[in-house]
Write a protein that holds these residues in place. Sequence first.
Motif, short mmCIF file in Angstrom:
data_model
loop_
_atom_site.label_atom_id
_atom_site.label_comp_id
_atom_site.label_asym_id
_atom_site.label_seq_id
_atom_site.Cartn_x
_atom_site.Cartn_y
_atom_site.Cartn_z
N ALA A 124 0.87 -1.18 0.00
CA ALA A 124 0.00 0.00 0.00
C ALA A 124 0.90 1.23 0.00
O ALA A 124 1.84 1.31 0.79
N LEU A 125 0.61 2.16 -0.89
CA LEU A 125 1.41 3.38 -1.05
C LEU A 125 0.51 4.59 -0.83
O LEU A 125 -0.48 4.76 -1.55
N ALA A 126 0.83 5.43 0.15
CA ALA A 126 0.05 6.63 0.43
C ALA A 126 0.81 7.86 -0.04
O ALA A 126 1.98 8.05 0.32
N VAL A 127 0.14 8.68 -0.85
CA VAL A 127 0.75 9.88 -1.41
C VAL A 127 -0.11 11.08 -1.02
O VAL A 127 -1.32 11.10 -1.30
N GLY A 128 0.49 12.05 -0.39
CA GLY A 128 -0.26 13.17 0.18
C GLY A 128 -0.55 14.31 -0.77
O GLY A 128 -0.14 14.29 -1.94
N PRO A 129 -1.22 15.33 -0.27
CA PRO A 129 -1.60 16.49 -1.08
C PRO A 129 -0.48 17.53 -1.14
O PRO A 129 0.57 17.36 -0.49
N GLU A 130 -0.71 18.58 -1.89
CA GLU A 130 0.22 19.71 -1.86
C GLU A 130 0.21 20.26 -0.44
O GLU A 130 -0.83 20.45 0.17
N GLY A 131 1.38 20.49 0.10
CA GLY A 131 1.47 20.93 1.49
C GLY A 131 1.75 19.80 2.44
O GLY A 131 2.09 20.03 3.60
N GLY A 132 1.63 18.56 1.96
CA GLY A 132 2.01 17.41 2.75
C GLY A 132 0.96 16.95 3.74
O GLY A 132 -0.14 17.50 3.84
N TRP A 133 1.31 15.90 4.48
CA TRP A 133 0.42 15.33 5.50
C TRP A 133 0.47 16.18 6.77
O TRP A 133 1.48 16.81 7.08
N THR A 134 -0.60 16.14 7.54
CA THR A 134 -0.60 16.76 8.86
C THR A 134 0.03 15.78 9.86
O THR A 134 0.19 14.59 9.57
N ASP A 135 0.36 16.30 11.03
CA ASP A 135 0.91 15.43 12.08
C ASP A 135 -0.06 14.31 12.44
O ASP A 135 0.34 13.16 12.66
N ASP A 136 -1.35 14.64 12.50
CA ASP A 136 -2.35 13.63 12.85
C ASP A 136 -2.42 12.53 11.79
O ASP A 136 -2.58 11.35 12.12
N GLU A 137 -2.32 12.91 10.53
CA GLU A 137 -2.37 11.92 9.45
C GLU A 137 -1.16 11.01 9.48
O GLU A 137 -1.26 9.80 9.29
N LEU A 138 0.01 11.59 9.73
CA LEU A 138 1.22 10.77 9.83
C LEU A 138 1.13 9.82 11.02
O LEU A 138 1.52 8.65 10.93
N ALA A 139 0.59 10.31 12.12
CA ALA A 139 0.44 9.45 13.29
C ALA A 139 -0.53 8.31 13.01
O ALA A 139 -0.29 7.17 13.43
#
Length: 247
Positions: free
Chosen positions: A195-210
């Motif tokens: 599974a490969l997760a690719v984030g939006p412009e501006g990147g992931w938030t801390d909560d999303e990374l957690a």
Amino acid sequence: MRRRFFVEQFNGNTAVMEGDAAHHLGHVLRAQSGQLYELSDGSAAWLARIDSVARNRVEFALLEQLPAPQSLAEITVLLAIVKFDAFEWAIEKATELGVTKIIPLAAARSEKGLLAAAAKRFQRWQKILLESSQQSRRLRLPQLDDLAKPAQAFAAQSADFRLILSERSDAPSLRNSLSHSNRTMSSPATIPTAALAVGPEGGWTDDELAAARAANFHDASLGQLILRTETAVIAALASLNYALSRN
């Protein structure tokens, strides 16, 4: 090289194509009786001869079943919604690179206007997946899931290896993450899954990374340069395909 098209099903030694696809084949491509094409119903592929062409219906005779190579890996792409031209280019190329499933994500930093309009684009996205699958001669189309929140989508993954692209300076390189994948994959007798997760412009938030880390996703960096989302998708998928290949 013969073109490939998808049909709903095979009926004995025949197949029928109807609707827009039949209109395109018969009136745009000017297909005629006797011409040969490849057909797939998502499970098998056949060499087929056109028997008749009508306004919105093309009838085929099946001549010879074609080889259906086994997938090198089953890869799910969890892709944050970005500007639609970039998102659509990314899912087109992901399809050509053999992904099994695409999950659009309503990330915290995705533009709210794009998220509101995403549902109206699903029919267009399905068409992109169909055309890309035919062009790349896939056996079946990738699955396109409904728009999901990142935390729920991460938690639902059970792939052998889970990778989330990160722009953080302390994120390990993609090379190191892929090296780790070779130690966590299932037995050689099974098809590896990722599974490969690719984030939006501006990147992931801390909560999303957690949330991703809690779901056993490993951070990975594509280097010091900041890539557009669609470029990151291609670079990461090409590397995954290489790393997961057992040939």
